[in-house]
Structure formats: structure tokens, C-alpha cells
Design a protein around this motif. Sequence first.
Motif, PDB file in Angstrom:
ATOM      1  N   HIS A 191       0.818  -1.215   0.000  1.00  0.00           N
ATOM      2  CA  HIS A 191       0.000   0.000   0.000  1.00  0.00           C
ATOM      3  C   HIS A 191       0.849   1.262   0.000  1.00  0.00           C
ATOM      4  O   HIS A 191       0.322   2.367  -0.126  1.00  0.00           O
ATOM      5  CB  HIS A 191      -0.928   0.001   1.210  1.00  0.00           C
ATOM      6  N   HIS A 192       2.156   1.096   0.169  1.00  0.00           N
ATOM      7  CA  HIS A 192       3.057   2.264   0.128  1.00  0.00           C
ATOM      8  C   HIS A 192       4.431   1.817  -0.369  1.00  0.00           C
ATOM      9  O   HIS A 192       4.577   0.719  -0.910  1.00  0.00           O
ATOM     10  CB  HIS A 192       3.123   2.957   1.488  1.00  0.00           C
ATOM     11  N   GLU A 193       5.435   2.684  -0.182  1.00  0.00           N
ATOM     12  CA  GLU A 193       6.761   2.382  -0.732  1.00  0.00           C
ATOM     13  C   GLU A 193       7.501   1.305   0.049  1.00  0.00           C
ATOM     14  O   GLU A 193       8.500   0.765  -0.430  1.00  0.00           O
ATOM     15  CB  GLU A 193       7.610   3.655  -0.795  1.00  0.00           C
ATOM     16  N   HIS A 194       7.044   0.989   1.257  1.00  0.00           N
ATOM     17  CA  HIS A 194       7.690  -0.030   2.086  1.00  0.00           C
ATOM     18  C   HIS A 194       7.035  -1.390   1.824  1.00  0.00           C
ATOM     19  O   HIS A 194       5.824  -1.487   1.644  1.00  0.00           O
ATOM     20  CB  HIS A 194       7.575   0.341   3.558  1.00  0.00           C
ATOM     21  N   ILE A 195       7.849  -2.438   1.826  1.00  0.00           N
ATOM     22  CA  ILE A 195       7.348  -3.793   1.572  1.00  0.00           C
ATOM     23  C   ILE A 195       7.483  -4.595   2.860  1.00  0.00           C
ATOM     24  O   ILE A 195       8.578  -4.690   3.433  1.00  0.00           O
ATOM     25  CB  ILE A 195       8.137  -4.481   0.449  1.00  0.00           C
ATOM     26  N   HIS A 196       6.381  -5.171   3.320  1.00  0.00           N
ATOM     27  CA  HIS A 196       6.339  -5.832   4.620  1.00  0.00           C
ATOM     28  C   HIS A 196       6.551  -7.337   4.494  1.00  0.00           C
ATOM     29  O   HIS A 196       5.891  -8.004   3.691  1.00  0.00           O
ATOM     30  CB  HIS A 196       4.996  -5.572   5.310  1.00  0.00           C
ATOM     31  N   GLU A 197       7.446  -7.862   5.317  1.00  0.00           N
ATOM     32  CA  GLU A 197       7.610  -9.310   5.430  1.00  0.00           C
ATOM     33  C   GLU A 197       6.344  -9.909   6.040  1.00  0.00           C
ATOM     34  O   GLU A 197       5.782  -9.367   6.988  1.00  0.00           O
ATOM     35  CB  GLU A 197       8.804  -9.650   6.321  1.00  0.00           C
ATOM     36  N   MET A 198       5.910 -11.035   5.508  1.00  0.00           N
ATOM     37  CA  MET A 198       4.710 -11.694   6.015  1.00  0.00           C
ATOM     38  C   MET A 198       4.886 -13.210   5.967  1.00  0.00           C
ATOM     39  O   MET A 198       5.574 -13.736   5.089  1.00  0.00           O
ATOM     40  CB  MET A 198       3.480 -11.309   5.185  1.00  0.00           C
ATOM     41  N   CYS A 199       4.258 -13.896   6.900  1.00  0.00           N
ATOM     42  CA  CYS A 199       4.187 -15.352   6.894  1.00  0.00           C
ATOM     43  C   CYS A 199       2.808 -15.724   6.348  1.00  0.00           C
ATOM     44  O   CYS A 199       1.794 -15.353   6.948  1.00  0.00           O
ATOM     45  CB  CYS A 199       4.382 -15.905   8.300  1.00  0.00           C
TER      46      CYS A 199
END
Length: 567
Positions: free
Chosen positions: A146-154
Motif C-alpha cells: 500500500h506504500h513504498e515499504h514492503i512488509h515481510e509476512m508469513c
Amino acid sequence: MNTVSADISAEVSGEAMMANLTQIARWVKLSGTAEELEGLRFVESRMAAYGWRTGIVMHDAYISLPGAARVLVDGVPVKAITQSFSLPSPRDGFSAVPVYLGHGTVEDFAGKDLRGALLLLEGMATPAVARRATEAGAAAQLHISHHEHIHEMCISPVWGNPSAATRRDLPRTVVCSVAHRDGAAIRDALADGKRPIVTLHAAVDTGWRKTPILVCDLDGPGGATDPLVLLSGHHDTWYHGVMDNGAANVAMLEVARIVAQRRSDWRRGMRVCFWSGHSHGRYSSSAWYADEHWDELDRRCVAHVNVDSLGGIGATVLTNTKSTAELRRLAAEAVQRHAGQALKGVRRGRNSDESFVGIGIPSVFGSISAQPHQHQQARNALGWWWHTPDDLIDKIDEANLVRDTRVLLDGCWALLSESVLPLDHGATADSLAAELNQLAPSLAGRFDLAPLVAGAARLRELADAVDARRHTAPAASLAVANAALMRASRALVPMDCAEGERFTHPDALPLAAWAPLQPMRSLAASAPGSEDEKFVAVDAVRARNRLAHALREAEAALDDARNALGA
């Protein structure tokens, strides 16, 4: 509130917590790595210094550590990450023109042939979307942040280690994520009728490995068989993970330090556990511990106090911290006392190492504070830096960390020191009654809810009687009364929070309140007089029997508690 706790919150030291956090921030703590164990040894040294009996347990866990990702759009690389529990890509990558599928809802998937497809999806990767993609036969997923940051997810929906029965439920797609600008460009090109070729390269290391749990104990006044309070949080992290979950770890250390100095006022013991496998194994350590120690926890554990991601900069909202119904009053009082905010009473979700509700153990807290503006699809109430390399010590506000730790300490102290356990089963009865009231109009004349309605009303009445006696209870009756209150929890908590199943773990997917009511909800949605109604009615009757039995068990327990506490 116990009189001793009137000034206990003043003992929380921001300076001491920040000093511990500076040390914890040194390590990247991927589950099952040598660096994670080194960081845990530091935590153990602090707990031992505070007088706790400590030990590190190593156990087998099914862990997925993402490796490098490379995403190309018509041959041009864009920044990307691989998600935990993705499949590895083929040697030459997976290439296709993506199929845009919005946010990947049930409706987005409905009626589409997606076999072998590369799905382009809005928002962070989640277990629910991964399951839909796997069931649809898709080959790959590319998520647009949803923005410029990419979130680690399981993305695994399987709670804890997969079993022979649940390993088939693991995701079977290649899954990467990209920043919003890059993903939106692909989406817009598709909308303009273009056919961009997207190639996913994803490396991932998934398999069994040894992971550590730090277990720390101090016994109650009666010794090692006393009932106990379980305080827990995960120690493993994405990157340095200073807020998630270093800040929670130092809050646990601070609570452990303070309560250990006041053991003469304890009514029961305490166990503090630092888990691995939260971020990379879908709560593998806490689930393993619940399974391996089921009998002891069933007999001894009065409540689980969970803690996750405290003290973030800008985290001014404490109204949404979660609990099971029995502990909502305790949470509300702690939040009001230390933050001056009214708790909204948000339900406990299927996340955050809540591996003990199936046993029937009430739970409180988790993430205590949040950001004031939450993007509903992004679920980033913990801050833009959550699950990114930017989760560093500059994201911690010492004053917020002290405030959150005081809330945590308040709840722990009440559970440790109050003579009658602060379990409000009347709130549980009200929660069930509210669900039944919603169902009643649709089932009127079709299905009899009266046994459940009456059971919830009796439960409320008995809980009120217990409350009226809790401050005047004779000392000789306390053990009997508290054991009865625990029995009531064992009957009710699994019905509200674990589909009524006490020996396995529901998936890490959204779960409706009082899930055993689902057949009755399906009956309410069926057409009167239809064949479907008759089939669903069979399930509804069985579900009613299951809930009625749980209510009867809880009523008997509360009646015992009332009688033990006297007139």
C-alpha cells in the motif's frame, strides 16, 4: 486492585528498559539461527539476574526463511521480497501476464479459472489470500504494497507445526511482494489493455530445524504445583525487529524484575516464556509448548498475558488492545488507569501466539498501543516500519514504552496478587447472549434457541453472585473457588475462541465469535422449507448440544465458586 499495586507502576524504569533494548537491538533473530540463540542467551542472563529459574528448550519446528527475490517487468527489475512459506520459483523463474484480482476476496476469486495463473493482488500477503490462491490452482502471487515499504509476512494458514493432516494446507504458490509504485504500474498497464510479462524469482529455505524457547519460573507461595500466570511474547524477529518484538521483550523483563521483588504478595506463581517461530513458523514454538505441556497448563494456568510490539513512536491509541471476554474488565481498568482511555473491547483474534485458548486459558493484551490512523487494508496500525528493515531503536518512544509496560504490569499484578482470580465470566455470558439475540429473529419458529438463551442467563446470574462475594471471601475457600473459576474458563474459552476444539489449533484465519454457532447462522441464512434447511438443521442441533453442554459445565463450576465464597 490490590493495595500493594497502588504504587507499583512507579517502579517501571524507562532507562533500564532502553538499556536492555540497546543490547537486544544488536541481533537479527531469524528463527532457528545462531544469532537468535545468542540474543536469547542475553535475555536469559537478565532473567537469571532478576532471580528467575531459567532454561532454554530446543525443539523441532517447521520454519520458512525467505531468501532473495527478483521480479522483472518486461525484463526490467523492480524491488521485491519473497514471503515466508512461498514456494521457491523454478530455476528460470515463473513468467506470465498477471491476472489482476483486486484484494483477493472470496468474491474476487469467484467464478474465475485461475489454474496456473500469476495473480496480481492489492495489499500485504496474507494466509487467507494464499489459501484462496492455492485452492484456485494459481501458480504465483504478486502483492502490491500500500506504500513504498514492503512488509515481510508469513502466509501459512497452518497454526504451529504442520501435522500429517495439515501439511496439505500449506501454500503451494510462489509469492513475492513489490512496492506500491511498481505494482500499480503493472496494474495500470493491464487496465490499459497492455500485456506486461512479469517474471518472479523467489528463493526460500523451508524445513524442519531446531528452535529455542526460554522458559523462566518463579513458584507461588505453595510451591511448584501452585496455579500460575503465563506471561509470553516472541523473541524471533524480522531484521533487527526492535519494536516487534524487542520492545515487548524488555517490557517482559521489566515486569519480571518488578514482580520478583514483591513475591511475598503473590497468590500464585508465574512463568515467563520467550518464543521462537512466531514470524517464520506461524507460532510454532507457542503451539508446540501448548501441545507438549497441555496437561500441566490445563491444571495450573489461570491466564495468558501476551505482549507484542510496544512503545512505538506515535502509538497513542490504547483503546483496541485485545482480550478474551473474561479479562476485558481487567484490560479496561489497566488502560484507563495508565492511559486515560476507554477500552472498546476488541475480540481476541487468531494471531500473536494465542496458542492456549483451545486449552481454555483466558488471554489478555498482545499489542497494547497503536498508531492513530490505520489503513484498513494495510493493517499497519503498528507503524509503517513494521516487518521492514527500518524497525530500529529510533522507532521507540521511551515514554510510550513506559506507559505500555505499566499497563502490562497492572494486568500481571492483578492476576498474581488478587485473592480471587479477576475472571469476569459474566462478560462471557453477555457476549454469547448478544450473538444469540442476533440469531433469534431469523430462527423464530424454525429452531429453538431457548436452551442456550437460558444457559447464558444463568451464567450471568452466577457470575454476578461470584462478583458480589469476591472481596469478602474466607481465606480457606479461595483455592476451591479459584479452581472452579478456572474450570468455567476451560468450558467457555474454547467455544468462543477455538471452534470448541481443545486439543488442536484452528487455522490462522479470521474466526467468528462463538464459532460453534456457525451451523445455526447457516440455518438462519437458509430458505425456510428448503432441502438445504433440513441438511443444515442436523448440524445446528449438534452444535446446540455442544454449546449447551459447555454452558452446563461452566454453570456447575460457577455454582461451586459461589458456594465456596460463602453467602
